[in-house]
Design an enzyme around this catalytic site. Structure first.
Site, PDB file in Angstrom:
ATOM      1  CG  ASN A   1      16.948  76.065  30.759  1.00 19.94           C
ATOM      2  OD1 ASN A   1      15.765  75.791  30.971  1.00 19.94           O
ATOM      3  ND2 ASN A   1      17.423  76.310  29.553  1.00 19.94           N
ATOM      4  CB  VAL A   2      18.704  73.926  37.090  1.00 15.33           C
ATOM      5  CG1 VAL A   2      17.478  74.635  37.644  1.00 15.33           C
ATOM      6  CG2 VAL A   2      18.323  72.522  36.597  1.00 15.33           C
ATOM      7  CG  ASP A   3      21.066  73.501  31.300  1.00 19.00           C
ATOM      8  OD1 ASP A   3      21.570  74.638  31.270  1.00 19.00           O
ATOM      9  OD2 ASP A   3      20.179  73.127  30.487  1.00 19.00           O
TER      10      ASP A   3
ATOM     11  CG  HIS B   1      13.111  77.594  37.990  1.00 12.32           C
ATOM     12  ND1 HIS B   1      12.359  76.981  37.023  1.00 12.32           N
ATOM     13  CD2 HIS B   1      12.337  78.641  38.424  1.00 12.32           C
ATOM     14  CE1 HIS B   1      11.201  77.619  36.863  1.00 12.32           C
ATOM     15  NE2 HIS B   1      11.181  78.628  37.696  1.00 12.32           N
TER      16      HIS B   1
ATOM     17  CB  CYS C   1      23.111  70.928  54.566  1.00 13.21           C
ATOM     18  SG  CYS C   1      22.181  70.112  55.887  1.00 13.21           S
TER      19      CYS C   1
ATOM     20  CB  CYS D   1      22.936  73.394  58.701  1.00 18.21           C
ATOM     21  SG  CYS D   1      24.231  72.654  57.676  1.00 18.21           S
TER      22      CYS D   1
ATOM     23  CB  CYS E   1      25.110  68.122  55.803  1.00 17.10           C
ATOM     24  SG  CYS E   1      25.914  69.498  56.593  1.00 17.10           S
TER      25      CYS E   1
ATOM     26  CB  CYS F   1      24.462  69.308  60.545  1.00 16.43           C
ATOM     27  SG  CYS F   1      23.172  69.353  59.269  1.00 16.43           S
TER      28      CYS F   1
ATOM     29  CG  ASN G   1       8.309  76.876  22.062  1.00 16.21           C
ATOM     30  OD1 ASN G   1       8.212  75.706  21.715  1.00 16.21           O
ATOM     31  ND2 ASN G   1       8.373  77.243  23.326  1.00 16.21           N
TER      32      ASN G   1
HETATM   33  N1  APR Z   1      13.787  74.722  20.177  1.00 15.83           N
HETATM   34  C1  APR Z   1      12.815  75.532  20.673  1.00 15.83           C
HETATM   35  N2  APR Z   1      11.848  75.087  21.496  1.00 15.83           N
HETATM   36  C2  APR Z   1      11.852  73.787  21.833  1.00 15.83           C
HETATM   37  C3  APR Z   1      12.827  72.879  21.340  1.00 15.83           C
HETATM   38  C4  APR Z   1      13.825  73.402  20.473  1.00 15.83           C
HETATM   39  N3  APR Z   1      14.800  72.638  19.961  1.00 15.83           N
HETATM   40  N4  APR Z   1      12.555  71.662  21.846  1.00 15.83           N
HETATM   41  C5  APR Z   1      11.470  71.798  22.634  1.00 15.83           C
HETATM   42  N5  APR Z   1      11.035  73.066  22.626  1.00 15.83           N
HETATM   43  C6  APR Z   1       9.921  73.678  23.363  1.00 15.83           C
HETATM   44  C7  APR Z   1       8.757  72.777  23.670  1.00 15.83           C
HETATM   45  O1  APR Z   1       7.833  72.764  22.608  1.00 15.83           O
HETATM   46  C8  APR Z   1       8.182  73.461  24.920  1.00 15.83           C
HETATM   47  O2  APR Z   1       7.282  74.501  24.582  1.00 15.83           O
HETATM   48  O3  APR Z   1      10.443  74.071  24.625  1.00 15.83           O
HETATM   49  C9  APR Z   1       9.408  74.084  25.580  1.00 15.83           C
HETATM   50  C10 APR Z   1       9.888  73.364  26.823  1.00 15.83           C
HETATM   51  O4  APR Z   1       8.891  73.477  27.802  1.00 15.83           O
HETATM   52  P1  APR Z   1       9.041  72.792  29.240  1.00 15.83           P
HETATM   53  O5  APR Z   1       9.537  71.410  29.091  1.00 15.83           O
HETATM   54  O6  APR Z   1       7.761  72.997  29.959  1.00 15.83           O
HETATM   55  O7  APR Z   1      10.238  73.612  29.924  1.00 15.83           O
HETATM   56  P2  APR Z   1      10.171  74.971  30.714  1.00 15.83           P
HETATM   57  O8  APR Z   1       9.239  75.927  30.087  1.00 15.83           O
HETATM   58  O9  APR Z   1      11.585  75.385  30.910  1.00 15.83           O
HETATM   59  O10 APR Z   1       9.570  74.514  32.117  1.00 15.83           O
HETATM   60  C11 APR Z   1       9.495  75.448  33.152  1.00 15.83           C
HETATM   61  O11 APR Z   1       8.926  73.738  34.710  1.00 15.83           O
HETATM   62  O12 APR Z   1       9.085  71.705  35.816  1.00 15.83           O
HETATM   63  C12 APR Z   1       9.501  72.993  35.768  1.00 15.83           C
HETATM   64  O13 APR Z   1      11.357  73.731  36.925  1.00 15.83           O
HETATM   65  C13 APR Z   1      10.990  73.181  35.680  1.00 15.83           C
HETATM   66  O14 APR Z   1      12.187  75.111  34.893  1.00 15.83           O
HETATM   67  C14 APR Z   1      11.186  74.171  34.558  1.00 15.83           C
HETATM   68  C15 APR Z   1       9.810  74.806  34.472  1.00 15.83           C
END
Ligand code: APR
Length: 259
Positions: free
Chosen positions: A114-116, A131, A139, A142, A160, A162, A225
């Site tokens: 996650n990038v958040d 990620h 930039c 540069c 930027c 530059c 999951n």
């Molecule tokens: N709790 C647990 N799991 C959940 C929930 C929840 N509340 N909501 C959704 N999910 C599950 C979904 O079923 C799915 O399997 O989380 C997973 C999210 O998968 P993705 O959207 O593919 O996210 P991620 O695995 O982080 O993706 C990897 O893909 O596009 C790139 O750079 C992006 O970092 C990202 C990478």
């Protein structure tokens, strides 16, 4: 309990070194969209990103080169959503896991796709952002860090001094992950007793391959999951449900209930 929480708790109780891998699912309960969702309706404004946007356009160097202003706007919009979001009980439970492991002389290393920034906001400290981060811009030409990035006017990209276009500090498809982060991940995986995968679809490498490394090392493996993934059949314990509900329960069983 029949849903596997007790089995997962038993593995964690025995562990000294834990590695947690997280994906977009852990932030879903903070109101942030995931990337992939098999049942997504693209007209739903909260549907997974890759059902509404083209990853080749938004998340590759080629897409950025073709239309930097569009890509900048998309990441600025996502950044504003992230800044408005708060960590949910899943993030908080993972931060607790790190504290409790350290209290008993062990460790917990968090590898996140996650990038958040929500894991940091929840109090996790040993975090490696595979990620990158949407909060740090630079930039593209540069490399100078950019502060106070604002929305690009019309179709002209924000630049930027530059003249190079500014880009978010995330890793796009086709780009290499930061070497230092990969090295930290490899070291943590090589020493872990328990590998816990949370809220990732486990399809994007290298993170999708971490479970193999952990298994080869002899670690117990647990998945949390909402939906089945390619690793569900490989793990020792699969907990199906929302991470914001399951993880706090799991921590309470392992470390005792908190008020
Ligand atoms: N709790 C647990 N799991 C959940 C929930 C929840 N509340 N909501 C959704 N999910 C599950 C979904 O079923 C799915 O399997 O989380 C997973 C999210 O998968 P993705 O959207 O593919 O996210 P991620 O695995 O982080 O993706 C990897 O893909 O596009 C790139 O750079 C992006 O970092 C990202 C990478």
């Amino acid at each position: 309990m029949s849903d596997g929480v007790d089995a997962a708790a038993a593995r964690l109780r025995e562990a000294t070194r834990v590695v947690v891998l997280t994906g977009a699912g852990v932030s879903a309960e903070s109101g942030l969209a995931t990337f992939r969702d098999p049942g997504a309706d693209p007209s739903d404004p909260d549907a997974a990103y890759w059902s509404r946007y083209d990853p080749m356009q938004m998340a590759t160097p080629e897409g950025f080169h073709a239309n930097p202003a569009l890509v900048q706007r998309w990441y600025l919009w996502r950044m504003s959503r992230g800044e408005a979001a708060a960590p949910n009980p899943g993030h908080i439970a993972i931060a607790r896991l790190e504290r409790e492991m350290e209290r008993r002389g062990g460790s917990c290393t968090l590898l996140t796709q996650n990038v958040d920034g929500l894991h940091h906001a929840a109090g996790s400290r040993r975090v490696h952002e595979l990620h990158g981060s949407i909060l740090r811009w630079r930039c593209a030409r540069c490399g100078t860090p950019a502060t106070d990035i604002e929305g690009p006017p019309d179709d002209a990209p924000a630049t930027c001094r530059c003249g190079g276009a500014l880009r978010p500090g995330v890793v796009w498809f086709g780009e290499a992950l930061p070497q230092d982060v990969l090295a930290a991940a490899a070291e943590a995986l090589d020493r872990c007793d328990v590998f816990l995968s949370v809220g990732t679809s486990a399809v994007v490498f290298p993170a999708a391959g971490f479970i193999e490394t952990a298994r080869a090392r002899g670690a117990s493996t647990i998945e949390v999951n909402r939906d089945p993934t390619p690793i569900t059949s490989m793990v020792d314990v699969s907990l199906q449900g929302r991470s914001g509900e399951l993880l706090p329960r799991l921590m309470d069983v392992v470390f005792g209930a908190t008020d």
